[in-house]
Scaffold this motif. Structure first.
Motif, PDB file in Angstrom:
ATOM      1  N   GLU A  72      -3.026  -3.624 -44.348  1.00 64.88           N
ATOM      2  CA  GLU A  72      -3.103  -3.391 -42.904  1.00 64.88           C
ATOM      3  C   GLU A  72      -2.053  -2.381 -42.454  1.00 64.88           C
ATOM      4  OE1 GLU A  72      -2.705  -7.334 -41.348  1.00 64.88           O
ATOM      5  OE2 GLU A  72      -4.870  -7.669 -41.323  1.00 64.88           O
ATOM      6  N   SER A  73      -0.860  -2.487 -43.015  1.00 66.35           N
ATOM      7  CA  SER A  73       0.211  -1.553 -42.663  1.00 66.35           C
ATOM      8  C   SER A  73      -0.165  -0.125 -43.063  1.00 66.35           C
ATOM      9  CB  SER A  73       1.505  -1.973 -43.353  1.00 66.35           C
ATOM     10  OG  SER A  73       2.520  -1.040 -43.130  1.00 66.35           O
ATOM     11  N   ARG A  74      -0.716   0.029 -44.270  1.00 60.81           N
ATOM     12  CA  ARG A  74      -1.151   1.364 -44.703  1.00 60.81           C
ATOM     13  C   ARG A  74      -2.274   1.874 -43.816  1.00 60.81           C
ATOM     14  NH1 ARG A  74      -0.886  -0.646 -50.287  1.00 60.81           N
ATOM     15  NH2 ARG A  74      -3.136  -0.811 -50.175  1.00 60.81           N
ATOM     16  N   HIS A  75      -3.180   0.971 -43.433  1.00 64.87           N
ATOM     17  CA  HIS A  75      -4.292   1.360 -42.564  1.00 64.87           C
ATOM     18  C   HIS A  75      -3.772   1.869 -41.220  1.00 64.87           C
ATOM     19  CE1 HIS A  75      -8.175   1.354 -40.619  1.00 64.87           C
ATOM     20  NE2 HIS A  75      -7.674   0.590 -39.667  1.00 64.87           N
ATOM     21  N   VAL A  76      -2.836   1.133 -40.631  1.00 65.84           N
ATOM     22  CA  VAL A  76      -2.258   1.545 -39.350  1.00 65.84           C
ATOM     23  C   VAL A  76      -1.560   2.895 -39.505  1.00 65.84           C
ATOM     24  CG1 VAL A  76      -0.433   1.002 -37.676  1.00 65.84           C
ATOM     25  CG2 VAL A  76      -2.032  -0.779 -38.402  1.00 65.84           C
ATOM     26  N   SER A  77      -0.827   3.048 -40.596  1.00 64.98           N
ATOM     27  CA  SER A  77      -0.127   4.308 -40.847  1.00 64.98           C
ATOM     28  C   SER A  77      -1.119   5.465 -40.974  1.00 64.98           C
ATOM     29  CB  SER A  77       0.716   4.176 -42.114  1.00 64.98           C
ATOM     30  OG  SER A  77       1.328   5.382 -42.429  1.00 64.98           O
ATOM     31  N   ARG A  78      -2.197   5.238 -41.700  1.00 72.19           N
ATOM     32  CA  ARG A  78      -3.216   6.288 -41.868  1.00 72.19           C
ATOM     33  C   ARG A  78      -3.894   6.606 -40.540  1.00 72.19           C
ATOM     34  NH1 ARG A  78      -5.728   3.917 -47.410  1.00 72.19           N
ATOM     35  NH2 ARG A  78      -4.111   4.700 -48.803  1.00 72.19           N
ATOM     36  N   GLU A  79      -4.183   5.578 -39.774  1.00 70.11           N
ATOM     37  CA  GLU A  79      -4.799   5.785 -38.463  1.00 70.11           C
ATOM     38  C   GLU A  79      -3.892   6.635 -37.571  1.00 70.11           C
ATOM     39  OE1 GLU A  79      -7.691   4.973 -36.774  1.00 70.11           O
ATOM     40  OE2 GLU A  79      -8.499   4.447 -38.741  1.00 70.11           O
TER      41      GLU A  79
END
Length: 146
Positions: A72-79
């Motif tokens: 989730e953290s990587r997803h937020v960062s990518r977003e």
């Protein structure tokens, strides 16, 4: 005498003593930092050991939970990165569009000037031609063959 550094052989000893004290202070600071790091590491290990005492499913659940949080953290960062790139691209596109519009307006004005100049030239030619035709018409009325 009440000197901080006695004169003679004793002053060398005082300098060496001050130098040794400074080295010891530096070593103490390094040792304290290492002790804090080891204490932090021990705390993490104790937490890990306490988790191992749980049932395997609880430990596996905890590990899965951590992985999901990382994903989730990587997803937020990518977003966030994609949003930044999108905003940057839109901004660049707007600037480029504005520049293209300015260039088009400049070209339009240049061509309009050329068209206006040619129209004036054509109008002068017409006036001159009308003058010749009018003069030719008068010569024919007078009976001059042309």
């Amino acid at each position: 005498r009440n000197n901080a550094y006695p004169i003679g052989h004793g002053s060398v000893h005082a300098y060496a003593s001050d130098h040794t004290v400074e080295e010891l202070r530096q070593k103490l600071t390094v040792a304290e930092r290492q002790l804090r790091q080891q204490m932090d590491e021990n705390q993490k290990l104790l937490e890990e050991i306490s988790r191992l005492g749980q049932s395997p499913s609880a430990f596996q659940f905890d590990m899965l939970k951590r992985k999901i949080e990382q994903i989730e953290s990587r997803h937020v960062s990518r977003e966030q990165e994609l949003q930044r790139l999108l905003t940057e691209t839109q901004s660049r596109s707007e600037v480029e569009l504005s520049l293209i519009q300015q260039q088009m307006e400049t070209e339009r004005q240049r061509f309009q000037y050329i068209i206006d100049s040619k129209n004036e030239e054509i109008n002068r030619f017409r006036l001159e031609l009308d003058g010749f035709l009018s003069h030719l018409g008068e010569l024919r009325k007078q009976g001059v063959l042309v």
